[in-house]
Design a protein around this motif. Structure first.
Motif, PDB file in Angstrom:
ATOM      1  N   ARG A 175       0.877  -1.182   0.000  1.00 18.71           N
ATOM      2  CA  ARG A 175       0.000   0.000   0.000  1.00 18.71           C
ATOM      3  C   ARG A 175       0.911   1.228   0.000  1.00 18.71           C
ATOM      4  NH1 ARG A 175      -5.191   1.397   3.826  1.00 18.71           N
ATOM      5  NH2 ARG A 175      -4.429   3.386   4.613  1.00 18.71           N
ATOM      6  N   LEU A 176       1.123   1.780  -1.185  1.00 18.41           N
ATOM      7  CA  LEU A 176       2.057   2.891  -1.362  1.00 18.41           C
ATOM      8  C   LEU A 176       1.329   4.093  -1.941  1.00 18.41           C
ATOM      9  CD1 LEU A 176       5.037   0.834  -2.864  1.00 18.41           C
ATOM     10  CD2 LEU A 176       4.585   1.378  -0.457  1.00 18.41           C
ATOM     11  N   SER A 177       0.128   4.339  -1.425  1.00 24.28           N
ATOM     12  CA  SER A 177      -0.730   5.374  -1.990  1.00 24.28           C
ATOM     13  C   SER A 177      -1.133   6.458  -1.001  1.00 24.28           C
ATOM     14  CB  SER A 177      -2.003   4.733  -2.568  1.00 24.28           C
ATOM     15  OG  SER A 177      -2.633   3.909  -1.598  1.00 24.28           O
ATOM     16  N   ALA A 178      -0.710   6.362   0.254  1.00 22.18           N
ATOM     17  CA  ALA A 178      -1.212   7.297   1.262  1.00 22.18           C
ATOM     18  C   ALA A 178      -0.119   7.975   2.077  1.00 22.18           C
ATOM     19  CB  ALA A 178      -2.183   6.586   2.205  1.00 22.18           C
ATOM     20  N   ASN A 179       1.145   7.822   1.700  1.00 19.21           N
ATOM     21  CA  ASN A 179       2.266   8.477   2.391  1.00 19.21           C
ATOM     22  C   ASN A 179       2.296   8.146   3.886  1.00 19.21           C
ATOM     23  OD1 ASN A 179       2.742   9.598  -0.100  1.00 19.21           O
ATOM     24  ND2 ASN A 179       1.953  11.614   0.421  1.00 19.21           N
ATOM     25  N   GLN A 187      -0.924  -5.877 -10.021  1.00 15.07           N
ATOM     26  CA  GLN A 187       0.301  -6.491  -9.505  1.00 15.07           C
ATOM     27  C   GLN A 187       0.349  -6.466  -7.973  1.00 15.07           C
ATOM     28  OE1 GLN A 187       2.394  -8.011 -11.656  1.00 15.07           O
ATOM     29  NE2 GLN A 187       0.950  -7.368 -13.247  1.00 15.07           N
ATOM     30  N   GLY A 188      -0.740  -5.983  -7.352  1.00 20.07           N
ATOM     31  CA  GLY A 188      -0.824  -5.951  -5.899  1.00 20.07           C
ATOM     32  C   GLY A 188      -0.200  -4.724  -5.269  1.00 20.07           C
ATOM     33  N   VAL A 189      -0.036  -3.647  -6.056  1.00 14.49           N
ATOM     34  CA  VAL A 189       0.610  -2.426  -5.554  1.00 14.49           C
ATOM     35  C   VAL A 189      -0.314  -1.236  -5.776  1.00 14.49           C
ATOM     36  CG1 VAL A 189       2.608  -0.905  -5.732  1.00 14.49           C
ATOM     37  CG2 VAL A 189       2.887  -3.367  -6.084  1.00 14.49           C
ATOM     38  N   SER A 190      -0.656  -0.526  -4.704  1.00 14.85           N
ATOM     39  CA  SER A 190      -1.488   0.665  -4.841  1.00 14.85           C
ATOM     40  C   SER A 190      -0.606   1.907  -4.825  1.00 14.85           C
ATOM     41  CB  SER A 190      -2.531   0.744  -3.713  1.00 14.85           C
ATOM     42  OG  SER A 190      -1.910   0.943  -2.453  1.00 14.85           O
ATOM     43  N   ILE A 191      -0.829   2.784  -5.800  1.00 15.43           N
ATOM     44  CA  ILE A 191      -0.115   4.057  -5.901  1.00 15.43           C
ATOM     45  C   ILE A 191      -1.133   5.129  -6.296  1.00 15.43           C
ATOM     46  CG2 ILE A 191       2.218   3.230  -6.318  1.00 15.43           C
ATOM     47  CD1 ILE A 191      -0.011   4.093  -9.233  1.00 15.43           C
ATOM     48  N   ARG A 192      -0.697   6.365  -6.456  1.00 18.68           N
ATOM     49  CA  ARG A 192      -1.573   7.465  -6.875  1.00 18.68           C
ATOM     50  C   ARG A 192      -1.071   8.054  -8.180  1.00 18.68           C
ATOM     51  NH1 ARG A 192      -4.199  10.508  -3.053  1.00 18.68           N
ATOM     52  NH2 ARG A 192      -5.015  11.642  -4.854  1.00 18.68           N
TER      53      ARG A 192
END
Length: 379
Positions: A47-51, A343-348
Motif C-alpha cells: 500500500r504505497l498510496s497514502a504516504n 500487480q498488488g501495488v497501490s499508488i496514486r
C-alpha cells in the motif's frame, strides 16, 4: 422491523449470539464499492498510496497505548494540557501559540472555515497547483474561490513564490502552500520562503502546511516556526501522521500568533477530539528521538532503492524531500494505477503540465521490491 449490523453486533456481544446467525432480512446490505472500483487480480502486497509510515507507531508509543487504554473512560484534558506544553517547549513558543487537533486535517479545515467566514476578509485563496487538496476542497464548499498557480517544468516544478506573490490582491484571504509539497515532494528554499513570508504576510495570512518537514535535511532550518516567533502573519500546521506513524491515531497541531489562533480555534476542537490513547502516545512519541531517527533512516533506504529502480527502467523522478516520490509515466494515469493494482501495488496518479505522473509512497523494503517487480511487469 430491521436492524443494522452494528446494532446486531452490539446485541450479540451482550447475548452471546453470533453475527452470522442474524437473519438476512434483519441486516442492512453491505455498502456498494465506489463507482469505477476494480477488484485487484491479486491481494495487496504494497500500500504505497497514502504516504504512511509503515514502521510506526514506535514500540514505546504502542506500549503507552496499551497502558492508557484502561483509562479510556476518563476525559483526557490533563494529557491534552501536557501535550500542548510539550509541543510548545519543543517548538520554542509560548503555549498560547499552540492549537491541538486530531491530525493536521482538522486544523486545515478549521483554517478553511475561518477564511470563509471571518468578516471583511477576501474571498480568494492563492495556492500552488497541484498541492495537498484538503484545505482547497474545504474552502470551495463554503463559497471561497481558489486561485491556483500551476507548477511548471521551467521552474523545476518548484513552488514559484514570485508568481504566488503576484496573485495576491485585495480579495486574497489567505495564501496556502505545503512544504515539502504534496504530491511533488519538492521543498522550497527556506531563505526564499522566509522572504516571501515577510513580504506577503504583511498583506494577507500565509498558511504553511509542514506535514513532511521532518524529512527535510534539517527540519529546524526548513520550518517557518521562527517566522511566527518574529510576529509574522504566518500559520504553521504539523502532523504526527508521517514520521511518527500516527495516521490512524490522529494527532497534530497548529502554531500561530495568539490573535490568529483565537479566531481559528472557533472552528476547531482545541484537542478535545483527541483520545486518551492518542494523547499519551503522542507525548511519548514526540520525545522518542531514536525512533524518529530509525524511521528517517529506513525511509532514506527505501528512497535510494526506488531511485535506482526508476533509473534502471528509464524513469526520471523529481527530487524528493518527503516520504514519497513523484515521476512522469508513459501511459494514462488511470491505466498505470489499474495495472499496478493488478500487480498488488497501490499508488496514486496526477496529471499536470500536460503530463501523467505517479506518486509512490516509501514503504518497507519488501513493499518497495513489490513495487519494483510490478513496475517491470508493466513497463
Amino acid at each position: 422491523m430491521s436492524i443494522n449490523r452494528r446494532d446486531w453486533l452490539r446485541a450479540s456481544m451482550l447475548s452471546g449470539l453470533s453475527l452470522a446467525a442474524a437473519p438476512a432480512a434483519f441486516c442492512e446490505p453491505e455498502p456498494e464499492m465506489p463507482k469505477g472500483y476494480k477488484v485487484p487480480k491479486v491481494g495487496i502486497k504494497a500500500r504505497l498510496s497514502a504516504n504512511e509510515n509503515p514502521y510506526g507507531p514506535s514500540p514505546k508509543a504502542l506500549k503507552t497505548i496499551t497502558e492508557a487504554a484502561p483509562d479510556g473512560y476518563l476525559y483526557a484534558m490533563e494529557y491534552a494540557k501536557q501535550f500542548r506544553k510539550l509541543v510548545a517547549d519543543t517548538e520554542g513558543v509560548p503555549e498560547e501559540y499552540v492549537l491541538l487537533g486530531a491530525g493536521s486535517g482538522e486544523l486545515l479545515t478549521a483554517a478553511a472555515l475561518w477564511s470563509a467566514y471571518r468578516p471583511n476578509a477576501g474571498r480568494t485563496i492563492v495556492a500552488p497547483d497541484p498541492t495537498f487538496d484538503a484545505l482547497p476542497r474545504s474552502v470551495i464548499k463554503h463559497g471561497v474561490t481558489m486561485d491556483r498557480v500551476p507548477l511548471v517544468a521551467a521552474d523545476g516544478y518548484d513552488i514559484n513564490l514570485n508568481k504566488l506573490n503576484e496573485r495576491v490582491g485585495s480579495q486574497t484571504g489567505m495564501v496556502y502552500l505545503c512544504n515539502p509539497n504534496n504530491p511533488t515532494a519538492i521543498t522550497v528554499d527556506p531563505s526564499k520562503l522566509r522572504a516571501f513570508c515577510e513580504a506577503v504576510g504583511a498583506k494577507t495570512p500565509i498558511l504553511v502546511d509542514e506535514a513532511y518537514i521532518d524529512y527535510t535535511p534539517d527540519p529546524k532550518a526548513y520550518t517557518m516556526v521562527d517566522m511566527v516567533k518574529k510576529g509574522n502573519n504566518v500559520i504553521i500546521t504539523k502532523t504526527f501522521s508521517k514520521v511518527h506513524g500516527f495516521a490512524g491515531l490522529r494527532a497534530g497541531y497548529m502554531i500561530a500568533k495568539p490573535e490568529l489562533l483565537e479566531q481559528i480555534a472557533k472552528f476547531a476542537t482545541g484537542g478535545s477530539s483527541m483520545s486518551m490513547t492518542t494523547l499519551r502516545a503522542a507525548i511519548v512519541s514526540l520525545q522518542d528521538k531514536d525512533f524518529v531517527k530509525f524511521s528517517l533512516g529506513k525511509t532514506q533506504e527505501s528512497k535510494d532503492f526506488l531511485y535506482k529502480v526508476l533509473k534502471q527502467t528509464n524513469y526520471e523522478p523529481l527530487p524528493s524531500g518527503a516520504n514519497f516520490v513523484m515521476f512522469p509515466i508513459r501511459m494514462k494515469g488511470e491505466d498505470f494505477v489499474t495495472r499496478m493494482m493488478d500487480q498488488g501495488v497501490s499508488i496514486r496518479q496526477w496529471k499536470f503540465d500536460g503530463q501523467y505522473w505517479c506518486r509512490v509512497s516509501l514503504g518497507t523494503m519488501p513493499q518497495m521490491q513489490a513495487f519494483a517487480d510490478g513496475l517491470k511487469m508493466i513497463s
